[in-house]
Structure formats: structure tokens, C-alpha cells
Design a protein around this motif. Structure first.
Motif, PDB file in Angstrom:
ATOM      1  N   ALA A  11       0.842  -1.187   0.000  1.00 18.52           N
ATOM      2  CA  ALA A  11       0.000   0.000   0.000  1.00 18.52           C
ATOM      3  C   ALA A  11       0.882   1.242   0.000  1.00 18.52           C
ATOM      4  N   VAL A  12       0.515   2.223  -0.798  1.00 26.76           N
ATOM      5  CA  VAL A  12       1.257   3.470  -0.866  1.00 26.76           C
ATOM      6  C   VAL A  12       0.267   4.613  -0.684  1.00 26.76           C
ATOM      7  N   ARG A  13       0.568   5.496   0.239  1.00 26.33           N
ATOM      8  CA  ARG A  13      -0.257   6.672   0.498  1.00 26.33           C
ATOM      9  C   ARG A  13       0.657   7.884   0.461  1.00 26.33           C
ATOM     10  N   SER A  14       0.156   8.985  -0.101  1.00 25.95           N
ATOM     11  CA  SER A  14       0.937  10.212  -0.100  1.00 25.95           C
ATOM     12  C   SER A  14       0.029  11.408   0.097  1.00 25.95           C
ATOM     13  N   VAL A  15       0.582  12.444   0.689  1.00 22.87           N
ATOM     14  CA  VAL A  15      -0.121  13.702   0.910  1.00 22.87           C
ATOM     15  C   VAL A  15       0.818  14.832   0.496  1.00 22.87           C
ATOM     16  N   THR A  16       0.280  15.807  -0.227  1.00 23.49           N
ATOM     17  CA  THR A  16       1.056  16.979  -0.618  1.00 23.49           C
ATOM     18  C   THR A  16       0.378  18.230  -0.074  1.00 23.49           C
ATOM     19  N   VAL A  17       1.161  19.084   0.565  1.00 24.28           N
ATOM     20  CA  VAL A  17       0.686  20.358   1.094  1.00 24.28           C
ATOM     21  C   VAL A  17       1.664  21.428   0.621  1.00 24.28           C
ATOM     22  N   GLU A  18       1.140  22.573   0.189  1.00 22.70           N
ATOM     23  CA  GLU A  18       2.008  23.645  -0.277  1.00 22.70           C
ATOM     24  C   GLU A  18       2.365  24.603   0.855  1.00 22.70           C
ATOM     25  N   ASP A  58       7.589   5.090   9.035  1.00 28.02           N
ATOM     26  CA  ASP A  58       8.679   5.345   8.098  1.00 28.02           C
ATOM     27  C   ASP A  58       8.082   6.029   6.873  1.00 28.02           C
ATOM     28  N   VAL A  59       8.481   7.282   6.629  1.00 30.38           N
ATOM     29  CA  VAL A  59       7.952   8.042   5.503  1.00 30.38           C
ATOM     30  C   VAL A  59       9.096   8.631   4.687  1.00 30.38           C
ATOM     31  N   SER A  60       8.774   8.980   3.450  1.00 37.79           N
ATOM     32  CA  SER A  60       9.708   9.707   2.592  1.00 37.79           C
ATOM     33  C   SER A  60       9.216  11.142   2.481  1.00 37.79           C
ATOM     34  N   LEU A  61      10.133  12.076   2.378  1.00 38.41           N
ATOM     35  CA  LEU A  61       9.808  13.489   2.248  1.00 38.41           C
ATOM     36  C   LEU A  61      10.332  13.987   0.911  1.00 38.41           C
ATOM     37  N   HIS A  62       9.462  14.677   0.178  1.00 39.33           N
ATOM     38  CA  HIS A  62       9.844  15.236  -1.122  1.00 39.33           C
ATOM     39  C   HIS A  62       9.474  16.720  -1.126  1.00 39.33           C
ATOM     40  N   VAL A  63      10.366  17.558  -1.617  1.00 39.41           N
ATOM     41  CA  VAL A  63      10.127  18.991  -1.694  1.00 39.41           C
ATOM     42  C   VAL A  63      10.299  19.411  -3.147  1.00 39.41           C
ATOM     43  N   LYS A  64       9.294  20.115  -3.667  1.00 43.86           N
ATOM     44  CA  LYS A  64       9.327  20.547  -5.067  1.00 43.86           C
ATOM     45  C   LYS A  64       8.920  22.014  -5.143  1.00 43.86           C
ATOM     46  N   ALA A  65       9.670  22.805  -5.903  1.00 44.99           N
ATOM     47  CA  ALA A  65       9.352  24.220  -6.064  1.00 44.99           C
ATOM     48  C   ALA A  65       8.046  24.381  -6.843  1.00 44.99           C
ATOM     49  N   VAL A  66       7.206  25.284  -6.362  1.00 49.25           N
ATOM     50  CA  VAL A  66       5.983  25.692  -7.058  1.00 49.25           C
ATOM     51  C   VAL A  66       5.994  27.217  -7.094  1.00 49.25           C
ATOM     52  N   PRO A  67       5.196  27.839  -7.951  1.00 44.17           N
ATOM     53  CA  PRO A  67       5.251  29.297  -8.084  1.00 44.17           C
ATOM     54  C   PRO A  67       5.026  30.067  -6.776  1.00 44.17           C
ATOM     55  N   THR A  68       4.226  29.527  -5.866  1.00 45.86           N
ATOM     56  CA  THR A  68       3.915  30.255  -4.627  1.00 45.86           C
ATOM     57  C   THR A  68       4.782  29.846  -3.443  1.00 45.86           C
ATOM     58  N   GLY A  69       5.683  28.909  -3.608  1.00 49.23           N
ATOM     59  CA  GLY A  69       6.524  28.449  -2.498  1.00 49.23           C
ATOM     60  C   GLY A  69       7.111  27.084  -2.779  1.00 49.23           C
ATOM     61  N   GLU A  70       6.750  26.105  -1.953  1.00 50.30           N
ATOM     62  CA  GLU A  70       7.243  24.737  -2.103  1.00 50.30           C
ATOM     63  C   GLU A  70       6.101  23.764  -1.870  1.00 50.30           C
TER      64      GLU A  70
END
Length: 78
Positions: A11-18, A58-70
Motif C-alpha cells: 500500500a502506498v499513500r501520499s499527501v502533498t501540502v504547499e 517510516d515516511v519519505s519526504l519530497h520537496v518541489k518548487a511551485v510558483p507560490t513556495g514549495e
């Protein structure tokens, strides 16, 4: 909340917040919100709090640039 499709039974779950800032010191609120949402989803799916398991969460963290921040994404593979 999105679930990434996987060909395996894992099972894979992910959440993205800006985050509204490009400064790493300001990302804490977005990371906390993403982790909170992820833990709630995993708990709802599995019936147990993943933080209370013998191996913890145990989680992985990913950071990606977006126009308003990250965009801060946390991913759990269970």
C-alpha cells in the motif's frame, strides 16, 4: 490525499501540502499538516496508528518548487 497505484500488494499513500515560502525554516507547518493527514489516512485504512507499531512510522519526504513556495509531499509505503 492521493493513493499511488502500484502493481505490488504494498500500500502506498501520499499527501502533498504547499508551503507559502521558499525558505526551508518556514516549511514546518506544511510538513506537520501533511504528516497529520497521512497518519489519519493510514489509521483509517489499517485500523491502527502507524506511529505505535514496533517499527514506528517510516515516511519519505519530497520537496518541489511551485510558483507560490514549495510543495511538501510525505509518502508512506506499508
Amino acid at each position: 490525499m492521493q493513493t499511488d497505484p502500484q502493481p505490488t500488494s504494498e500500500a502506498v499513500r501520499s499527501v502533498t501540502v504547499e508551503a507559502s515560502s521558499t525558505h526551508p525554516a518556514d516549511w514546518g507547518r506544511a510538513m506537520a499538516l501533511a504528516l497529520n493527514q497521512l497518519i489519519q489516512e493510514v489509521t483509517a485504512v489499517t485500523g491502527t496508528d502507524p506511529c505505535r507499531g514496533p517499527n514506528g512510522l517510516d515516511v519519505s519526504l519530497h520537496v518541489k518548487a511551485v510558483p507560490t513556495g514549495e510543495a511538501i509531499t510525505v509518502v508512506w509505503r506499508g
